[in-house]
Design an enzyme around this catalytic site. Structure first.
Site, PDB file in Angstrom:
ATOM      1  N   ASP A   1       0.907  -1.139   0.000  1.00  0.00           N
ATOM      2  CA  ASP A   1       0.000   0.000   0.000  1.00  0.00           C
ATOM      3  C   ASP A   1       0.947   1.189   0.000  1.00  0.00           C
ATOM      4  OD1 ASP A   1      -1.515   2.267   0.813  1.00  0.00           O
ATOM      5  OD2 ASP A   1      -3.092   0.904   1.464  1.00  0.00           O
ATOM      6  N   HIS A   2       1.115   1.815  -1.151  1.00  0.00           N
ATOM      7  CA  HIS A   2       2.216   2.781  -1.237  1.00  0.00           C
ATOM      8  C   HIS A   2       2.023   3.992  -0.324  1.00  0.00           C
ATOM      9  CE1 HIS A   2      -0.379   4.916  -4.083  1.00  0.00           C
ATOM     10  NE2 HIS A   2       0.421   5.956  -3.965  1.00  0.00           N
TER      11      HIS A   2
ATOM     12  N   HIS B   1      -5.879   2.815   0.955  1.00  0.00           N
ATOM     13  CA  HIS B   1      -5.084   3.936   1.456  1.00  0.00           C
ATOM     14  C   HIS B   1      -5.746   4.647   2.633  1.00  0.00           C
ATOM     15  CE1 HIS B   1      -2.947   3.052  -2.132  1.00  0.00           C
ATOM     16  NE2 HIS B   1      -3.670   3.772  -2.964  1.00  0.00           N
TER      17      HIS B   1
HETATM   18  C1  BG6 Z   1      -3.389   4.605  -6.543  1.00  0.00           C
HETATM   19  C2  BG6 Z   1      -4.721   4.686  -7.246  1.00  0.00           C
HETATM   20  O1  BG6 Z   1      -3.392   3.539  -5.628  1.00  0.00           O
HETATM   21  O2  BG6 Z   1      -3.131   5.808  -5.854  1.00  0.00           O
HETATM   22  C3  BG6 Z   1      -4.758   5.870  -8.175  1.00  0.00           C
HETATM   23  O3  BG6 Z   1      -4.971   3.509  -7.964  1.00  0.00           O
HETATM   24  C4  BG6 Z   1      -4.345   7.132  -7.469  1.00  0.00           C
HETATM   25  O4  BG6 Z   1      -6.039   6.024  -8.751  1.00  0.00           O
HETATM   26  C5  BG6 Z   1      -3.050   6.948  -6.692  1.00  0.00           C
HETATM   27  O5  BG6 Z   1      -4.191   8.150  -8.414  1.00  0.00           O
HETATM   28  C6  BG6 Z   1      -2.731   8.147  -5.826  1.00  0.00           C
HETATM   29  O6  BG6 Z   1      -1.469   8.012  -5.274  1.00  0.00           O
HETATM   30  P1  BG6 Z   1      -0.593   9.276  -4.915  1.00  0.00           P
HETATM   31  O7  BG6 Z   1       0.640   8.720  -4.286  1.00  0.00           O
HETATM   32  O8  BG6 Z   1      -0.312   9.990  -6.190  1.00  0.00           O
HETATM   33  O9  BG6 Z   1      -1.409  10.107  -3.990  1.00  0.00           O
END
Ligand code: BG6
Length: 490
Positions: A178-179, A241
């Site tokens: 989960d980045h 997230h």
């Molecule tokens: C991803 C989603 O997990 O997270 C995307 O699939 C989204 O739709 C993205 O744009 C957002 O990540 P960040 O790090 O740019 O806020």
């Protein structure tokens, strides 16, 4: 830095994520000495490619990163190898097996195997199964699995997937990405809370009025309609997230800052999240879909989106935890595409002083004290601010809110590792702190499923918000109904 010894097998080596994030992250780890002589990566995808072609592709993906010594990028690329592979064909795994055995010898990787699945989710199960059946696991070093989202599309499918994976890997061998958990300021939540008496002692329903989490995006669905239209914001952002961020805000203090102790508390927090009945879900959730703007088409007119799509591109919700710490404190969350700006922030709104002595009618002002707010800026800025009331300078007595603010400098920000670099490193070290466990995923799906089911049967009134706004009016009404408002507004 201590060198990590690992042989990585990457499924999806020709993909966009690998090119944009994975190879650059590995290169950064290499530059810092976390990876050195004893690592190799065997990339796979469907198309035939030679090792040299693959190495050129890797070199291309890191061309913008400055070398710390001459020849570094070329030396790094020499650790990469390629095998065309059809994930559904067992005999193809036999070829992988042989190549892995060779690479293990050549790079002396001591049987440490890391399998990385960066492919469409329908292949997660079959890959894991074949890894075991065709004997790709070692009994010398470690066997680990890193996987991308999504982890299922509801509780039932997530459980099915987890059951499949657990035929091959134990829970403590699985690293679910989960980045958001790799972001500096999301990790900082724990430092802020558990490292500061003045924060953690107030972190409960006696002093906190409500907590707001906003994951706002400026872009629309872009080229991802095929995926996104089947997913929607609830699955794409909330189940994973937002739930992970909320769990860190809501959890109790872990016994120690180790992955196992942190997990116990996150699981407990998510377990105490109130699962709504359908009618509660209807009143505590808001969905939206963006309309056309002056120079942008509506979601329904985007490439690959059906003209009558009922997919939500915005979600706002009120979450409640049924536990001693949070009873009565709503967590308001929202996320959406085509909103005013790209940012992520958390606003912790404290209760006002019980008595506002400055609002005494004999004093000259008609002012009232503002709430203290602790804002955690996750992105694009990294830092936090505490809004406090102070006397405004000058004759008479008026108060005004001022911010005690800390923001990372541009230089610090540049130095900070990207989420994928951190998470790769953690997985190489076997540290689970910043990965989602099965139990956390299970609880968050159970919570989300009620809403999804409801929305799947009720026709939405879409489109309902303008690009560049902060979502539909109902999102503001969700808070207004409770006598509250979003701290961040346009
Ligand atoms: C991803 C989603 O997990 O997270 C995307 O699939 C989204 O739709 C993205 O744009 C957002 O990540 P960040 O790090 O740019 O806020």
């Amino acid at each position: 830095a201590t060198e990590n010894i690992a042989l990585i097998t990457l499924f999806g080596a020709a993909g966009d994520l690998a090119h944009r994030k994975l190879y650059p992250s590995l290169f950064k780890l290499y530059q810092k000495g976390y990876l050195a002589d004893h690592f190799a990566l065997l990339g796979t995808s469907r198309r035939e490619k030679s090792d040299e072609e693959f190495q050129a592709l890797v070199a291309d993906s890191i061309k913008d990163i400055k070398e710390t010594k001459a020849g570094e990028a070329a030396a790094f690329a020499k650790h990469f190898f390629y095998q065309a592979h059809d994930v559904t064909k067992p005999e193809h795994y036999d070829v992988l097996k042989d190549r892995l055995a060779e690479l293990d010898q050549q790079f002396v990787t001591k049987g440490n195997r890391l399998f990385y699945m960066s492919v469409a989710p329908q292949f997660f199960g079959v890959i894991a199964m074949n890894i075991k059946k065709q004997g790709l696991l070692t009994d010398e070093g470690y066997n680990r699995l890193i996987m991308e989202k999504p982890f299922g599309r509801d509780f039932a499918s997530a459980k099915e997937l987890n059951d499949e994976l657990s035929q091959t890997f134990e829970e403590n061998q699985i690293f679910r990405i989960d980045h958001y958990l790799g972001k500096e300021m999301v990790q900082n939540i724990q430092a802020l809370r558990f490292g500061n008496t003045i924060i953690e002692s107030l972190w409960n329903n006696r002093y906190i009025d409500n907590i707001q989490v906003t994951l706002s995006e400026k872009l629309g669905v872009e080229e991802r309609a095929g995926y996104y239209d089947n997913s929607g914001a609830l699955r794409d952002m909330v189940q994973n997230h937002i739930m992970q961020v909320v769990a860190q805000l809501a959890m109790e203090q872990p016994v120690s800052f180790t992955d196992s102790d942190v997990r116990v508390e996150k699981i407990k927090a998510l377990r105490s999240l109130r699962v709504y009945t359908p009618s509660e879900a209807a009143s505590n959730f808001v969905r939206g879909q963006y309309d056309a703007g002056a120079d942008t088409p509506a979601y329904r007119d985007a490439d690959g989106v059906p003209a009558d799509s009922a997919t939500e591109t915005f979600v706002a919700a009120k979450l409640l935890f049924d536990n001693y710490r949070w009873s009565g404190v709503p967590f308001y969350v929202r996320t959406g595409k085509k909103l005013a700006d790209k940012f992520t922030r958390i606003d912790v709104v404290f209760k006002k002083p019980l008595i506002d002595i400055f609002a005494n009618p004999r004093m000259t002002s008609d002012q009232s004290l503002k709430s203290n707010v602790l804002t955690i800026y996750v992105e694009p800025e990294s830092g936090f601010a505490l809004r406090v009331n102070a006397k405004s300078t000058g004759q008479g007595f008026k108060t005004e809110p001022v911010d005690l603010k800390f923001l990372q400098s541009a230089a610090e920000k540049k130095e900070a590792p990207e989420p994928y670099e951190r998470l790769f490193h953690d997985a190489l070290e076997g540290n689970h702190t910043n990965f989602a466990s099965w139990a956390e995923i299970a609880y968050s799906w159970k919570f989300v499923d009620v809403v999804r089911k409801l929305w799947d049967i009720e026709e939405p009134q879409f489109p309902n918000y303008a690009p560049g706004s902060m979502g539909p009016a109902a999102s503001d009404e969700l808070l207004a109904r409770d006598g509250r408002a979003w701290i961040y507004k346009l």
